[in-house]
Design a protein around this motif. Sequence first.
Motif, mmCIF file in Angstrom:
data_model
loop_
_atom_site.group_PDB
_atom_site.id
_atom_site.type_symbol
_atom_site.label_atom_id
_atom_site.label_comp_id
_atom_site.label_asym_id
_atom_site.label_seq_id
_atom_site.Cartn_x
_atom_site.Cartn_y
_atom_site.Cartn_z
ATOM 1 N N GLU A 68 0.739 -1.039 -0.064
ATOM 2 C CA GLU A 68 0.160 0.032 -0.023
ATOM 3 C C GLU A 68 0.800 1.303 -0.130
ATOM 4 N N MET A 69 1.941 1.258 0.725
ATOM 5 C CA MET A 69 2.700 2.452 0.902
ATOM 6 C C MET A 69 3.605 2.585 -0.374
ATOM 7 N N ALA A 70 3.601 1.560 -1.106
ATOM 8 C CA ALA A 70 4.609 1.365 -2.551
ATOM 9 C C ALA A 70 3.614 2.274 -3.364
ATOM 10 N N LEU A 71 2.297 1.824 -3.252
ATOM 11 C CA LEU A 71 1.307 2.519 -4.339
ATOM 12 C C LEU A 71 1.110 3.852 -4.138
ATOM 13 N N GLU A 72 0.872 4.376 -2.874
ATOM 14 C CA GLU A 72 0.992 5.915 -2.448
ATOM 15 C C GLU A 72 2.165 6.508 -2.742
ATOM 16 N N SER A 73 3.335 5.789 -2.822
ATOM 17 C CA SER A 73 4.547 6.744 -3.004
ATOM 18 C C SER A 73 4.981 6.424 -4.502
ATOM 19 N N GLY A 74 4.043 6.233 -5.397
ATOM 20 C CA GLY A 74 4.117 6.087 -7.047
ATOM 21 C C GLY A 74 5.014 4.860 -7.195
ATOM 22 N N HIS A 75 5.150 3.842 -6.772
ATOM 23 C CA HIS A 75 5.924 2.755 -7.096
ATOM 24 C C HIS A 75 5.072 1.504 -7.270
ATOM 25 N N PRO A 76 4.178 1.415 -8.223
ATOM 26 C CA PRO A 76 3.282 0.369 -8.420
ATOM 27 C C PRO A 76 3.814 -0.741 -8.636
ATOM 28 N N GLU A 77 5.036 -0.754 -9.343
ATOM 29 C CA GLU A 77 5.666 -1.818 -9.856
ATOM 30 C C GLU A 77 6.099 -2.789 -8.641
ATOM 31 N N SER A 78 6.450 -2.150 -7.521
ATOM 32 C CA SER A 78 6.980 -2.647 -6.258
ATOM 33 C C SER A 78 5.827 -3.226 -5.520
ATOM 34 N N ALA A 79 4.675 -2.656 -5.866
ATOM 35 C CA ALA A 79 3.468 -3.102 -5.082
ATOM 36 C C ALA A 79 2.741 -4.416 -5.834
ATOM 37 N N VAL A 80 2.891 -4.478 -7.173
ATOM 38 C CA VAL A 80 2.733 -5.664 -7.830
ATOM 39 C C VAL A 80 3.721 -6.914 -7.361
ATOM 40 N N GLN A 81 4.809 -6.582 -7.393
ATOM 41 C CA GLN A 81 5.694 -7.449 -6.734
ATOM 42 C C GLN A 81 5.174 -8.139 -5.454
ATOM 43 N N MET A 82 5.003 -7.325 -4.430
ATOM 44 C CA MET A 82 4.759 -7.673 -3.060
ATOM 45 C C MET A 82 3.477 -8.487 -3.212
ATOM 46 N N TYR A 83 2.532 -8.054 -3.894
ATOM 47 C CA TYR A 83 1.188 -8.733 -4.119
ATOM 48 C C TYR A 83 1.384 -10.137 -4.472
ATOM 49 N N GLN A 84 2.175 -10.211 -5.390
ATOM 50 C CA GLN A 84 2.714 -11.389 -6.092
ATOM 51 C C GLN A 84 3.402 -12.448 -5.052
ATOM 52 N N ASN A 85 4.299 -11.831 -4.240
ATOM 53 C CA ASN A 85 4.821 -12.562 -3.174
ATOM 54 C C ASN A 85 3.587 -12.902 -2.094
ATOM 55 N N ILE A 86 2.875 -12.257 -1.802
ATOM 56 C CA ILE A 86 1.823 -12.444 -0.805
ATOM 57 C C ILE A 86 1.043 -13.925 -1.235
ATOM 58 N N LEU A 87 0.857 -13.817 -2.600
ATOM 59 C CA LEU A 87 -0.206 -14.763 -3.252
ATOM 60 C C LEU A 87 0.541 -16.149 -3.122
ATOM 61 N N LYS A 88 1.993 -16.107 -3.365
ATOM 62 C CA LYS A 88 2.711 -17.424 -3.308
ATOM 63 C C LYS A 88 2.606 -18.020 -1.922
ATOM 64 N N LEU A 89 2.138 -17.253 -0.791
ATOM 65 C CA LEU A 89 1.871 -17.730 0.482
ATOM 66 C C LEU A 89 0.656 -18.137 0.754
ATOM 67 N N GLU A 90 -0.323 -17.190 0.230
ATOM 68 C CA GLU A 90 -1.712 -17.816 0.553
ATOM 69 C C GLU A 90 -2.593 -17.065 -0.282
ATOM 70 N N PRO A 91 -3.745 -17.541 -0.805
ATOM 71 C CA PRO A 91 -4.853 -16.839 -1.763
ATOM 72 C C PRO A 91 -5.347 -15.755 -0.938
ATOM 73 N N ASN A 92 -4.716 -14.631 -0.737
ATOM 74 C CA ASN A 92 -5.411 -13.452 -0.035
ATOM 75 C C ASN A 92 -6.155 -12.396 -0.723
ATOM 76 N N ALA A 93 -7.454 -12.333 -0.316
ATOM 77 C CA ALA A 93 -8.467 -11.662 -1.299
ATOM 78 C C ALA A 93 -8.143 -10.190 -1.456
ATOM 79 N N THR A 94 -7.342 -9.491 -0.443
ATOM 80 C CA THR A 94 -7.041 -8.301 -0.680
ATOM 81 C C THR A 94 -6.042 -8.192 -1.778
ATOM 82 N N ALA A 95 -4.985 -9.056 -1.665
ATOM 83 C CA ALA A 95 -3.921 -9.005 -2.749
ATOM 84 C C ALA A 95 -4.452 -9.336 -4.076
#
Length: 284
Positions: A43-70
Amino acid sequence: MGTLDKWMGRTPFPGPNSQQAGATNAPQASSKDILSHMLAVAEMALESGHPESAVQMYQNILKLEPNATAQYNLGSLYAQGKGVEQDFKEGAYWFHQAQLAGDEQAGKLCLKCMVDDTCQSLETKTAEQLYYRMLQFVKYVYAEQADKELEACRNLYALAGRRRQRPAEAAKLLRAAAEFGEDGASQNALAVLYNAGTGVAKNDLASLYWLDKAVDHGAPEAAQKDRDGLLNAYRNRLTPVEFYEEMMRLSGWCSLGSQDIPKDAPKARYWRELGESAIDRRQE
């Protein structure tokens, strides 16, 4: 410390082999805490104008579990083309995953992605391209659907309904499902457009062809009544020779294919025999 952690000025959670002072006495972070931390970083990456970092983080989260927010947020980033190349099909996939987890809004956005994916540059796509694009979409996004061809046709039919104010586009969407999906409902609806001259040039023979196909593929009883009514109108209005000529014209279109009718050898034979039977009765 990872690049994103350095950029955000955050200290990562201590790993299992951490040698930091007091690490053995510190409480272990729960998986829930770790995921909350990762979501906050994204979320902080998005707010700071770094959406590519947010994409990577969400992908990492989804490797751990099927998180609905991610899933929801990753779908949004793909749909908007933020931090990643815009891809409506990929966006729809993640929205659908969030929908399966109970997010109704994600379901609506999944449908929007389907519309955007199918109707992008619609005027330049052939009916065949539309059908197989939709089929590919269904296979990827709705993997749990048992009959994917039927689902593709239903989606094209529904999209045609949404395009009523653009009848030429509606006709092309119906043609996709009618010809390549052999969908009775779409064949019936396309016949109605040809009969009315809406979105296509008025062509009663083409209407008769698609009504007959609709009857073959389980369209409602009304389609058979319309087919029989149109065919009887030809018989009653024309002489046997004229009727024969019209049926031979339709047979020829089925033999060679036309703008309004695809090649269809069985139907070419059917219409030819129907015309010949009128001449045979005349000679009796």
